[in-house]
Write a protein that holds these residues in place. Structure first.
Motif, PDB file in Angstrom:
ATOM      1  N   UNK A 125       1.115  14.800   8.019  1.00  0.00           N
ATOM      2  CA  UNK A 125       2.588  14.790   7.593  1.00  0.00           C
ATOM      3  C   UNK A 125       3.266  14.560   8.765  1.00  0.00           C
ATOM      4  N   UNK A 129       9.116  25.386  -2.575  1.00  0.00           N
ATOM      5  CA  UNK A 129       8.956  25.516  -1.074  1.00  0.00           C
ATOM      6  C   UNK A 129       7.427  26.332  -0.812  1.00  0.00           C
ATOM      7  N   UNK A 181       4.818  26.442  -2.687  1.00  0.00           N
ATOM      8  CA  UNK A 181       3.858  25.681  -2.747  1.00  0.00           C
ATOM      9  C   UNK A 181       3.565  24.561  -1.528  1.00  0.00           C
ATOM     10  N   UNK A 182       4.668  24.379  -0.852  1.00  0.00           N
ATOM     11  CA  UNK A 182       4.557  23.172   0.210  1.00  0.00           C
ATOM     12  C   UNK A 182       3.960  24.136   1.337  1.00  0.00           C
ATOM     13  N   UNK A 223       2.273  21.600   3.877  1.00  0.00           N
ATOM     14  CA  UNK A 223       3.292  20.298   3.954  1.00  0.00           C
ATOM     15  C   UNK A 223       4.468  20.690   4.561  1.00  0.00           C
ATOM     16  N   UNK A 224       4.739  22.046   4.759  1.00  0.00           N
ATOM     17  CA  UNK A 224       5.985  22.516   5.262  1.00  0.00           C
ATOM     18  C   UNK A 224       5.586  23.869   6.253  1.00  0.00           C
ATOM     19  N   UNK A 225       5.965  23.819   7.589  1.00  0.00           N
ATOM     20  CA  UNK A 225       5.849  24.828   8.533  1.00  0.00           C
ATOM     21  C   UNK A 225       7.115  25.572   8.331  1.00  0.00           C
ATOM     22  N   UNK A 226       6.876  27.015   7.645  1.00  0.00           N
ATOM     23  CA  UNK A 226       7.973  27.847   7.491  1.00  0.00           C
ATOM     24  C   UNK A 226       8.574  28.263   8.706  1.00  0.00           C
ATOM     25  N   UNK A 227      10.132  28.854   8.823  1.00  0.00           N
ATOM     26  CA  UNK A 227      10.407  29.424   9.885  1.00  0.00           C
ATOM     27  C   UNK A 227       9.988  30.989  10.192  1.00  0.00           C
ATOM     28  N   UNK A 271      11.069  33.387   7.535  1.00  0.00           N
ATOM     29  CA  UNK A 271      10.473  33.213   6.151  1.00  0.00           C
ATOM     30  C   UNK A 271       9.046  33.899   6.196  1.00  0.00           C
ATOM     31  N   UNK A 303      17.552  37.796   2.123  1.00  0.00           N
ATOM     32  CA  UNK A 303      17.524  36.323   1.741  1.00  0.00           C
ATOM     33  C   UNK A 303      17.802  36.086   0.241  1.00  0.00           C
ATOM     34  N   UNK A 312      17.376  26.648   0.071  1.00  0.00           N
ATOM     35  CA  UNK A 312      16.451  27.486   1.119  1.00  0.00           C
ATOM     36  C   UNK A 312      15.780  26.310   2.332  1.00  0.00           C
ATOM     37  N   UNK A 313      15.260  26.922   3.147  1.00  0.00           N
ATOM     38  CA  UNK A 313      15.173  25.974   4.448  1.00  0.00           C
ATOM     39  C   UNK A 313      14.151  24.786   4.278  1.00  0.00           C
ATOM     40  N   UNK A 314      13.344  24.745   3.291  1.00  0.00           N
ATOM     41  CA  UNK A 314      12.478  23.643   2.947  1.00  0.00           C
ATOM     42  C   UNK A 314      13.530  22.445   2.388  1.00  0.00           C
ATOM     43  N   UNK A 315      14.211  23.120   1.393  1.00  0.00           N
ATOM     44  CA  UNK A 315      15.127  21.947   0.697  1.00  0.00           C
ATOM     45  C   UNK A 315      16.153  21.379   1.658  1.00  0.00           C
ATOM     46  N   UNK A 336      15.517  21.242   5.184  1.00  0.00           N
ATOM     47  CA  UNK A 336      14.745  20.229   5.654  1.00  0.00           C
ATOM     48  C   UNK A 336      14.641  18.666   5.125  1.00  0.00           C
TER      49      UNK A 336
END
Lengths: 75, 147
Positions: free
Chosen positions: A5, A40, A42-43, A48-52, A55, B1, B7-10, B12
């Motif tokens: 990614x 999110x 799923x990602x 596919x996504x590195x969460x904060x 989260x 939350x 949300x944070x992924x959206x 981004x």
């Protein structure tokens, strides 16, 4: 099990998937519990996504696990 | 939350798309300048401005729908589909009769005519409705597979 990614190699988070499966929780239920969309979650599982950190903590609290259990990767 | 915001992924994804849209605007403005320099005026000023806004706007809207970054959790996509669908259908009425009468002129004296502007509403809203429906179908299939 590795997702490429934007130049970063991110592994799938199978521990999160397993922890969810143990509690018989769908992605949608977990996503609702932490206030994000199912996509999110799923990602995150697919790497596919590195969460904060916020989260990650929210996910750990819902699954009653620690950050080490779900997100720490030994080098 | 709670689910009042993206949300944070959206967020981004939206930031990424906003940057791509900015680059697209640069390219379009530059292309417009070069076109005017070499070809001359290709559309009335207002239509030209509308086209330069319409293309990046549509890119951002469609791409954010495709990446699940258009709706927040509390939003109602069905309501949006109905409203946008209605806008698209109403927009069709603004130019379809003219096309059927043969009075719709796309190009006159080497320039696009102002009538072309009436195509924007149905294209934008129709495109968004189709994108939302396709995205919803994909999400539904993914949900079913995940369950």
């Amino acid at each position: 099990m590795i997702t490429v990614l934007g130049g970063w190699m991110m592994a799938k988070n199978l521990r999160l998937k397993a922890a969810r499966a143990v509690r018989d929780m769908s992605q949608a239920k977990l996503a609702d519990a932490v206030g994000v969309t199912r996509q999110t979650m799923n990602a995150i599982e697919n790497g596919a996504y590195n969460p904060s950190l916020n989260l990650c903590i929210a996910i750990c609290q819902v699954l009653n696990l620690t950050l080490n259990d779900l997100f720490w990767e030994e080098k | 939350m709670k689910n009042l915001r993206y949300d944070e992924y959206q967020l981004k994804n939206r930031h990424q798309l906003a940057f791509q849209t900015l680059i697209l605007i640069f390219v379009l403005v530059m292309t417009n300048g070069l076109l005017k320099e070499s070809y001359g005026v290709w559309a009335p000023p207002l239509l030209e401005a509308l086209i330069l806004i319409f293309i990046p706007g549509m890119y951002f809207a469609i791409m954010s729908i495709a990446k699940n970054a258009y709706f927040r959790k509390k939003d109602y996509p069905i309501l949006v589909i109905i409203l946008f669908g209605l806008a698209a259908v109403l927009g069709l009425f603004s130019f379809v009769p003219a096309i059927l009468n043969g009075t719709f002129i796309f190009v006159e004296n080497g320039q696009l005519t102002n009538q072309v502007g009436s195509l924007f509403i149905p294209i934008l809203f129709g495109g968004m409705v189709i994108a939302i429906i396709v995205r919803k179908m994909i999400n539904k299939r993914e949900d079913a597979m995940e369950d």
